[in-house]
Design a protein around this motif. Structure first.
Motif, PDB file in Angstrom:
ATOM      1  N   VAL A 206     -66.996 -82.964   5.241  1.00 43.64           N
ATOM      2  CA  VAL A 206     -66.133 -83.575   6.254  1.00 43.64           C
ATOM      3  C   VAL A 206     -65.381 -82.470   6.994  1.00 43.64           C
ATOM      4  O   VAL A 206     -64.718 -81.633   6.372  1.00 43.64           O
ATOM      5  CB  VAL A 206     -65.123 -84.534   5.605  1.00 43.64           C
ATOM      6  N   PRO A 207     -65.427 -82.421   8.306  1.00 49.28           N
ATOM      7  CA  PRO A 207     -64.664 -81.415   9.067  1.00 49.28           C
ATOM      8  C   PRO A 207     -63.154 -81.608   8.889  1.00 49.28           C
ATOM      9  O   PRO A 207     -62.667 -82.709   8.644  1.00 49.28           O
ATOM     10  CB  PRO A 207     -65.098 -81.669  10.516  1.00 49.28           C
ATOM     11  N   GLU A 208     -62.428 -80.510   9.050  1.00 49.89           N
ATOM     12  CA  GLU A 208     -60.974 -80.561   8.833  1.00 49.89           C
ATOM     13  C   GLU A 208     -60.279 -81.468   9.837  1.00 49.89           C
ATOM     14  O   GLU A 208     -59.317 -82.165   9.486  1.00 49.89           O
ATOM     15  CB  GLU A 208     -60.381 -79.146   8.917  1.00 49.89           C
ATOM     16  N   LEU A 209     -60.743 -81.466  11.061  1.00 49.00           N
ATOM     17  CA  LEU A 209     -60.109 -82.315  12.067  1.00 49.00           C
ATOM     18  C   LEU A 209     -60.332 -83.788  11.762  1.00 49.00           C
ATOM     19  O   LEU A 209     -59.448 -84.623  12.016  1.00 49.00           O
ATOM     20  CB  LEU A 209     -60.637 -81.980  13.466  1.00 49.00           C
ATOM     21  N   VAL A 210     -61.506 -84.103  11.247  1.00 49.46           N
ATOM     22  CA  VAL A 210     -61.782 -85.489  10.867  1.00 49.46           C
ATOM     23  C   VAL A 210     -60.909 -85.889   9.694  1.00 49.46           C
ATOM     24  O   VAL A 210     -60.382 -87.014   9.633  1.00 49.46           O
ATOM     25  CB  VAL A 210     -63.281 -85.673  10.529  1.00 49.46           C
ATOM     26  N   ALA A 211     -60.724 -84.944   8.758  1.00 45.58           N
ATOM     27  CA  ALA A 211     -59.916 -85.237   7.568  1.00 45.58           C
ATOM     28  C   ALA A 211     -58.422 -85.100   7.843  1.00 45.58           C
ATOM     29  O   ALA A 211     -57.600 -85.314   6.954  1.00 45.58           O
ATOM     30  CB  ALA A 211     -60.315 -84.294   6.428  1.00 45.58           C
TER      31      ALA A 211
ATOM     32  N   LYS B 184     -57.750 -90.576   5.285  1.00 49.09           N
ATOM     33  CA  LYS B 184     -58.593 -91.409   4.420  1.00 49.09           C
ATOM     34  C   LYS B 184     -59.619 -92.184   5.256  1.00 49.09           C
ATOM     35  O   LYS B 184     -60.816 -92.254   4.906  1.00 49.09           O
ATOM     36  CB  LYS B 184     -57.711 -92.361   3.630  1.00 49.09           C
ATOM     37  N   ALA B 185     -59.135 -92.764   6.346  1.00 50.63           N
ATOM     38  CA  ALA B 185     -60.045 -93.542   7.201  1.00 50.63           C
ATOM     39  C   ALA B 185     -61.107 -92.639   7.825  1.00 50.63           C
ATOM     40  O   ALA B 185     -62.287 -93.006   7.931  1.00 50.63           O
ATOM     41  CB  ALA B 185     -59.246 -94.254   8.287  1.00 50.63           C
ATOM     42  N   GLY B 186     -60.742 -91.467   8.237  1.00 47.54           N
ATOM     43  CA  GLY B 186     -61.691 -90.543   8.848  1.00 47.54           C
ATOM     44  C   GLY B 186     -62.768 -90.127   7.861  1.00 47.54           C
ATOM     45  O   GLY B 186     -63.949 -90.014   8.241  1.00 47.54           O
ATOM     46  N   LYS B 187     -62.376 -89.876   6.625  1.00 45.56           N
ATOM     47  CA  LYS B 187     -63.362 -89.478   5.611  1.00 45.56           C
ATOM     48  C   LYS B 187     -64.340 -90.605   5.324  1.00 45.56           C
ATOM     49  O   LYS B 187     -65.566 -90.374   5.173  1.00 45.56           O
ATOM     50  CB  LYS B 187     -62.649 -89.070   4.326  1.00 45.56           C
ATOM     51  N   GLU B 188     -63.847 -91.837   5.288  1.00 43.81           N
ATOM     52  CA  GLU B 188     -64.735 -92.983   5.000  1.00 43.81           C
ATOM     53  C   GLU B 188     -65.752 -93.167   6.146  1.00 43.81           C
ATOM     54  O   GLU B 188     -66.945 -93.398   5.900  1.00 43.81           O
ATOM     55  CB  GLU B 188     -63.892 -94.242   4.811  1.00 43.81           C
ATOM     56  N   ASN B 189     -65.263 -93.090   7.351  1.00 43.30           N
ATOM     57  CA  ASN B 189     -66.179 -93.232   8.500  1.00 43.30           C
ATOM     58  C   ASN B 189     -67.210 -92.111   8.525  1.00 43.30           C
ATOM     59  O   ASN B 189     -68.379 -92.320   8.876  1.00 43.30           O
ATOM     60  CB  ASN B 189     -65.395 -93.237   9.818  1.00 43.30           C
ATOM     61  N   TRP B 190     -66.818 -90.903   8.182  1.00 38.71           N
ATOM     62  CA  TRP B 190     -67.752 -89.771   8.162  1.00 38.71           C
ATOM     63  C   TRP B 190     -68.844 -89.991   7.125  1.00 38.71           C
ATOM     64  O   TRP B 190     -70.021 -89.698   7.393  1.00 38.71           O
ATOM     65  CB  TRP B 190     -66.980 -88.479   7.857  1.00 38.71           C
ATOM     66  N   GLU B 191     -68.453 -90.483   5.961  1.00 42.48           N
ATOM     67  CA  GLU B 191     -69.453 -90.724   4.922  1.00 42.48           C
ATOM     68  C   GLU B 191     -70.457 -91.793   5.337  1.00 42.48           C
ATOM     69  O   GLU B 191     -71.637 -91.728   5.002  1.00 42.48           O
ATOM     70  CB  GLU B 191     -68.749 -91.126   3.622  1.00 42.48           C
TER      71      GLU B 191
END
Length: 371
Positions: A154-159, A139-146
């Motif tokens: 969003v890349p899979e590793l980020v997610a 969840k945190a990775g997806k928010e930072n990516w956005e």
């Protein structure tokens, strides 16, 4: 005086000669004697007296009177599924004892297996916690990516997609390990899924059992059946054998049974077929009991029930027709004790009972009162 005596003696001799001549003249000749013997033999031959039966034709329920042995179709070995020390043994785990379905018969020390269950539960909790962590990281990775890249994918590793899949797999493994641990724990209590009896048992508290080690033998009470061997002729009386009812006799007691199935082949040594009968009523029989069995066969339409004393050699009988003997062959359907059941036939004036010496077809007979 001497002359007088001499004359008297001469006269006496003459009279004696005349008497002897008269007696011989009255005696029968050899031809007369032979004629009388022939007439006597003829009279004897023509006056053989016989006893007969005149049966009535009746339907008969054919019966096979045989023996059988009680056997258990389902005999199981009592075997430990886990290793451990025996801490408790049931009073019913003894030779000859009866037990109920799912009744606990033996218990192995469960402590080690309880610990295994606790460890498996802890591993499952850890796997669940790891999944929650991976979900939070995703969840945190997806928010930072956005924030940094807008609406780009969003890349899979980020997610954290691979890490989440791994965590879910770890949970499945932990759940499986927990089920295995619980199963192993349940196996420390030994029971059987049927009502039965113990044949043999050799185990006691303090004994260490290894996995797969047998310690007794038991059988399912509902699997008891009767094994009966019947000849080819007896099978003819029963066809079709399946479903035939029977009475089992032992020690003055009677039990009802039924033919459930027959062997798929004939014994090559004694040409018998094996019948398997199941009990239709409560009984007290156990494996190994040797019992008498009466199996009720098919019904005949026209038959005679005759005493076995009517049978002559080679399954033949004498019948009387018009006061003469006639030889006839029997068609035997069954033999029961001292009686035989035969197909109905025309027996003329009666069926002769007992053996006749020097008899032949056409011999004249005199019939006694029929039996």
């Amino acid at each position: 005086m001497k002359k007088f005596l001499l004359g008297a003696m001469q006269i006496g001799l003459i009279l004696l000669f005349l008497v002897v001549a008269f007696v011989f003249s009255r005696a029968p000749s050899i031809e007369d004697f032979q004629s009388e013997m022939d007439e006597s033999a003829s009279s004897t031959t023509s006056s053989i007296r016989v006893s007969v039966v005149r049966p009535e034709s009746n339907p008969e329920n054919l019966l096979v009177d045989t023996t059988g042995t009680v056997e258990a179709r389902n005999t199981v070995s009592l075997t430990s599924q886990v290793s451990g020390q025996v801490v408790w043994v049931s009073e019913n785990l003894r030779d000859g004892s009866s037990f109920d379905r799912d009744e606990e018969l033996l218990r192995i020390d469960p402590h080690e297996f309880e610990l295994a269950v606790a460890q498996a539960e802890a591993n499952l909790d850890s796997a669940n916690a790891n999944l929650e962590l991976r979900l939070a990281e995703s969840k945190a990775g997806k928010e930072n990516w956005e924030i940094m890249n807008g609406s780009d994918e969003v890349p899979e590793l980020v997610a954290r997609t691979p890490q989440i899949a791994q965590s879910r797999a770890s949970i499945s493994t932990a759940e499986a390990n927990l089920e295995i641990a619980k199963l192993q724990l349940s196996r420390t209590s030994v029971s059987l899924p049927f009502n039965g009896k113990i044949l043999t048992a050799d185990v006691g508290p303090g004994q260490f059992l290894t996995r797969g080690q047998p310690f007794g033998l038991a059988y399912d009470s509902n699997s008891l059946e009767l094994r009966v061997n019947v000849s080819e002729n007896e099978m003819l009386l029963l066809k079709p054998a399946k479903g035939r009812t029977a009475t089992v006799l032992m020690g003055g007691r009677k039990f009802e049974a039924q033919v459930e199935r027959t062997s798929s082949s004939v014994d090559s040594r004694n040409r018998t077929t094996t019948l398997y009968l199941t009990f239709q009523s409560s009984h007290e029989l156990v494996p190994g009991h040797f019992v008498d069995v009466l199996i009720y066969g098919r019904e005949t339409i026209e038959s005679y029930r005759l005493p076995e004393t009517v049978e002559q050699t080679q399954s033949s009988i004498w019948i009387v027709r018009n006061d003469e003997l006639e030889l006839q062959t029997l068609q035997v359907i069954a033999r029961e004790g001292n009686e035989i059941i035969v197909s109905a036939f025309d027996y003329g004036d009666g069926i002769v009972v007992g053996a006749l010496n020097n008899a032949e077809p056409g011999t004249n007979v005199v019939v006694n009162n029929p039996l």
